[in-house]
Write a protein that holds these residues in place. Structure first.
Motif, PDB file in Angstrom:
ATOM      1  N   ARG A  33       0.863  -1.189   0.000  1.00 37.45           N
ATOM      2  CA  ARG A  33       0.000   0.000   0.000  1.00 37.45           C
ATOM      3  C   ARG A  33       0.890   1.226   0.000  1.00 37.45           C
ATOM      4  O   ARG A  33       1.835   1.311   0.765  1.00 37.45           O
ATOM      5  CB  ARG A  33      -0.894   0.003   1.234  1.00 37.45           C
ATOM      6  N   THR A  34       0.554   2.185  -0.881  1.00 37.02           N
ATOM      7  CA  THR A  34       1.296   3.443  -0.897  1.00 37.02           C
ATOM      8  C   THR A  34       0.736   4.360   0.188  1.00 37.02           C
ATOM      9  O   THR A  34      -0.470   4.376   0.427  1.00 37.02           O
ATOM     10  CB  THR A  34       1.193   4.149  -2.260  1.00 37.02           C
ATOM     11  N   PRO A  35       1.607   5.102   0.859  1.00 35.92           N
ATOM     12  CA  PRO A  35       1.134   6.055   1.870  1.00 35.92           C
ATOM     13  C   PRO A  35       0.535   7.292   1.202  1.00 35.92           C
ATOM     14  O   PRO A  35       0.709   7.513   0.014  1.00 35.92           O
ATOM     15  CB  PRO A  35       2.395   6.389   2.640  1.00 35.92           C
ATOM     16  N   GLY A  36      -0.172   8.079   1.978  1.00 34.28           N
ATOM     17  CA  GLY A  36      -0.694   9.349   1.469  1.00 34.28           C
ATOM     18  C   GLY A  36      -2.201   9.425   1.496  1.00 34.28           C
ATOM     19  O   GLY A  36      -2.890   8.515   1.961  1.00 34.28           O
ATOM     20  N   GLU A  37      -2.706  10.542   0.971  1.00 36.77           N
ATOM     21  CA  GLU A  37      -4.145  10.801   0.988  1.00 36.77           C
ATOM     22  C   GLU A  37      -4.911   9.887   0.047  1.00 36.77           C
ATOM     23  O   GLU A  37      -6.082   9.597   0.270  1.00 36.77           O
ATOM     24  CB  GLU A  37      -4.418  12.259   0.636  1.00 36.77           C
ATOM     25  N   GLN A  38      -4.288   9.471  -1.036  1.00 41.45           N
ATOM     26  CA  GLN A  38      -4.931   8.567  -1.990  1.00 41.45           C
ATOM     27  C   GLN A  38      -4.096   7.297  -2.106  1.00 41.45           C
ATOM     28  O   GLN A  38      -3.403   7.079  -3.095  1.00 41.45           O
ATOM     29  CB  GLN A  38      -5.080   9.249  -3.347  1.00 41.45           C
ATOM     30  N   PRO A  39      -4.172   6.446  -1.081  1.00 39.55           N
ATOM     31  CA  PRO A  39      -3.344   5.237  -1.099  1.00 39.55           C
ATOM     32  C   PRO A  39      -3.754   4.283  -2.213  1.00 39.55           C
ATOM     33  O   PRO A  39      -4.923   4.227  -2.601  1.00 39.55           O
ATOM     34  CB  PRO A  39      -3.585   4.616   0.270  1.00 39.55           C
ATOM     35  N   ARG A  40      -2.772   3.588  -2.745  1.00 44.02           N
ATOM     36  CA  ARG A  40      -3.017   2.565  -3.755  1.00 44.02           C
ATOM     37  C   ARG A  40      -2.524   1.234  -3.209  1.00 44.02           C
ATOM     38  O   ARG A  40      -1.554   1.196  -2.465  1.00 44.02           O
ATOM     39  CB  ARG A  40      -2.298   2.888  -5.054  1.00 44.02           C
ATOM     40  N   THR A  41      -3.177   0.183  -3.617  1.00 41.16           N
ATOM     41  CA  THR A  41      -2.739  -1.138  -3.195  1.00 41.16           C
ATOM     42  C   THR A  41      -2.083  -1.858  -4.360  1.00 41.16           C
ATOM     43  O   THR A  41      -2.317  -1.531  -5.529  1.00 41.16           O
ATOM     44  CB  THR A  41      -3.913  -1.981  -2.676  1.00 41.16           C
ATOM     45  N   GLY A  42      -1.264  -2.824  -4.032  1.00 39.08           N
ATOM     46  CA  GLY A  42      -0.596  -3.612  -5.050  1.00 39.08           C
ATOM     47  C   GLY A  42      -0.072  -4.898  -4.447  1.00 39.08           C
ATOM     48  O   GLY A  42      -0.420  -5.261  -3.333  1.00 39.08           O
ATOM     49  N   VAL A  43       0.792  -5.543  -5.184  1.00 39.94           N
ATOM     50  CA  VAL A  43       1.381  -6.802  -4.734  1.00 39.94           C
ATOM     51  C   VAL A  43       2.846  -6.821  -5.169  1.00 39.94           C
ATOM     52  O   VAL A  43       3.180  -6.402  -6.275  1.00 39.94           O
ATOM     53  CB  VAL A  43       0.646  -8.015  -5.358  1.00 39.94           C
TER      54      VAL A  43
END
Length: 75
Positions: free
Chosen positions: A13-23
């Motif tokens: 998961r990317t940090p910040g206001e608009q987090p994104r998930t990945g693998v």
């Protein structure tokens, strides 16, 4: 000839206001580790290396959600 390996999936998961998930995926030769717990121990060491962090562009790895799968690929 078989080419067996362990495939390890770690959610990110990317940090910040608009987090994104990945693998992030790691693979290890089957003969290098005798069982799943040995693979998990190794990936916990490798996940914080400079190369691994750079590969996932600084996203945070959720090591509590590691999934390990045995693959026995036939060539």
């Amino acid at each position: 000839m078989a080419r067996a390996h362990w495939a390890v999936e770690i959610p990110t998961r990317t940090p910040g206001e608009q987090p994104r998930t990945g693998v992030q995926w790691f693979t290890y030769p089957a003969l290098a580790f005798s069982d799943r717990s040995a693979v998990v121990e190794k990936v916990r060491q490798d996940v914080d290396t400079e190369t691994a962090v750079r590969h996932r562009a600084g996203a945070v790895a959720d090591v509590g959600a590691i999934k390990v799968v045995w693959h026995d690929d036939l060539l």
